[in-house]
Write a protein that holds these residues in place. Structure first.
Motif, short mmCIF file in Angstrom:
data_model
loop_
_atom_site.label_atom_id
_atom_site.label_comp_id
_atom_site.label_asym_id
_atom_site.label_seq_id
_atom_site.Cartn_x
_atom_site.Cartn_y
_atom_site.Cartn_z
N ARG A 117 26.48 15.42 8.95
CA ARG A 117 27.73 14.97 9.66
C ARG A 117 28.93 15.11 8.92
O ARG A 117 30.11 15.31 9.47
N HIS B 279 18.41 7.75 3.93
CA HIS B 279 18.13 6.75 4.81
C HIS B 279 18.51 7.24 6.16
O HIS B 279 19.29 8.28 6.42
N GLN C 189 23.93 1.21 -1.44
CA GLN C 189 23.95 0.98 -0.17
C GLN C 189 22.89 -0.16 0.37
O GLN C 189 21.93 -0.18 -0.20
N HIS D 293 19.81 10.90 5.46
CA HIS D 293 21.28 11.48 4.78
C HIS D 293 21.67 10.46 3.73
O HIS D 293 20.99 9.18 3.76
N ASP E 113 24.94 8.57 1.97
CA ASP E 113 26.10 8.00 2.56
C ASP E 113 27.29 8.61 1.91
O ASP E 113 27.18 8.67 0.84
FE FE2 Z 1 24.14 6.10 6.66
#
Ligand code: FE2
Length: 375
Positions: A288, A341, A211, A198, A200
């Motif tokens: 998610r 990631h 990230q 995904h 982030d």
């Molecule tokens: Fe993540």
């Protein structure tokens, strides 16, 4: 020696050098004059607005020299000199349209075969060696992913990585966030859940663009990290199913996060974002935090879901992923607008403790450009 001719009654300047030629508009040249009345000699910032440019901008005359040209504008007789190299570097008289889904300039797509070539450097080398930092940042710009080793194995050690190129972007998760799981040693059947690859925080606007994830402990069995090039995945979808690619690029998805009190983050952005010329700009993919999709026309919704499912399958294909296990003192940096990631499942006894933080991609590009300008 450059040869110059005026066309369209002075609205266009044509330059020929050897077998090459390029055209510039008078209005463009006037706007890009490098003289002290147009640009501040100290900071290079522009001192005029577009409204200050002559509306009917024409060139009355042009003189050529060994390393540049001097243009005289018709309306007020203003004379401006342009350096040949500067004009070559800023030429725009060439085909500009890309095929939708083409890579941004200077980037390179990758898949699992990239495993052996992941850019990697020691933190101390990056801190002390300008060339090493330049190479590492250039690799990050090209591939959207790089590793660092020999970090301090302590709280906040990952900030040393961000200090190489920019500033931490603080969010409601804090300056850093913990990714810590104790695996129950008396229950060997326990398996830590793997997460699908995904990007982030797609629910932020703008999303965090970089990230950093650093490892402090990793004694659990499994728990490998993996990364997938979202641009490569998008290109594969384009090649297999151009209509599905267009659906994901041309309609906004929705993402949301309402996981803690006082936070209600929402965004409306496509999963595959293209620049106006069709080049890939950003990927957002996070099962998610995807919210109800309400921006896809009713009759296109089934095909949109089919394309979304296909992109998901491409992302899950092991042929796309680079997998590795972070050891304490190691970190990876991802361009969160491009590279997805994930964490593999893990089991057995032991601890897995990572710390993550966000930063901004413009810091990477700016630091690299400044280093390149120094030579
Ligand atoms: Fe993540």
């Amino acid at each position: 020696m450059v040869r110059a001719t005026l066309e369209d009654e002075g609205q266009v300047l044509r330059l020929r050098q050897g077998s090459g030629e390029m055209r510039f508009h008078a209005i463009w040249l006037r706007d890009n004059a490098q003289d002290a009345q147009t640009r501040d000699p100290g900071n290079g910032q522009r001192l005029v607005t577009v409204a200050d440019l002559p509306e009917d901008c024409r060139i009355a005359g042009v003189e050529t020299g060994d390393d540049g040209i001097e243009v005289t504008f018709a309306s007020d007789g203003k004379r401006v000199r342009f350096d040949s190299d500067w004009l070559c570097r800023h030429a725009y008289d060439h085909p500009q349209q890309a095929v939708p889904g083409d890579l941004p300039e200077g980037t390179e797509a990758w898949d699992s075969r990239f495993s052996g070539n992941v850019p990697l450097a020691d933190l101390s080398a990056l801190q002390s060696d300008r060339e090493a930092l330049k190479d590492w940042l250039a690799a990050l710009r090209r591939f959207g992913f790089a590793k660092v080793t020999q970090l301090r194995v302590e709280e906040g050690g990952l900030f040393d990585v961000v200090d190489l190129f920019g500033y931490v972007r603080e969010t409601n998760y804090g300056r850093l966030f913990e990714v810590r799981t104790e695996v129950n040693p008396v229950n060997l059947a326990y398996t830590g859940l793997g997460l699908q690859a995904h990007t982030d925080n797609p629910y932020r606007d703008p999303q965090p663009t970089v990230q950093v994830l650093a490892c402090l402990e990793n004694s659990a069995d499994g728990g490998e990290s993996m990364v997938v090039d979202g641009f490569a995945a998008a290109q594969r979808l384009r090649d297999e199913d151009p209509e599905g690619f267009a659906l994901l690029a041309n309609h906004c998805a929705r993402f949301s996060y309402r996981g803690s009190a006082g936070v209600a983050l929402e965004s409306r952005r496509p999963m595959i974002e293209l620049a106006p010329d069709g080049r890939l700009q950003a990927i957002r993919f996070n099962s998610r935090s995807i919210a109800p999709l309400v921006d896809v026309p009713f009759e296109k919704m089934p095909a949109y879901y089919a394309a979304y499912r296909r992109l998901s399958a491409i992302i899950d294909d092991p042929a796309m992923e680079v997998q590795f296990k972070l050891s304490p003192g190691e970190a990876f940096v991802v361009d969160n607008t491009r590279v997805l990631h994930a964490r593999k499942g893990y089991s057995g006894s032991g601890t897995r403790w990572l710390q993550g933080c966000y930063a901004d991609r413009d810091g990477i590009l700016s630091t690299l450009a400044a280093l390149e300008a120094q030579g």
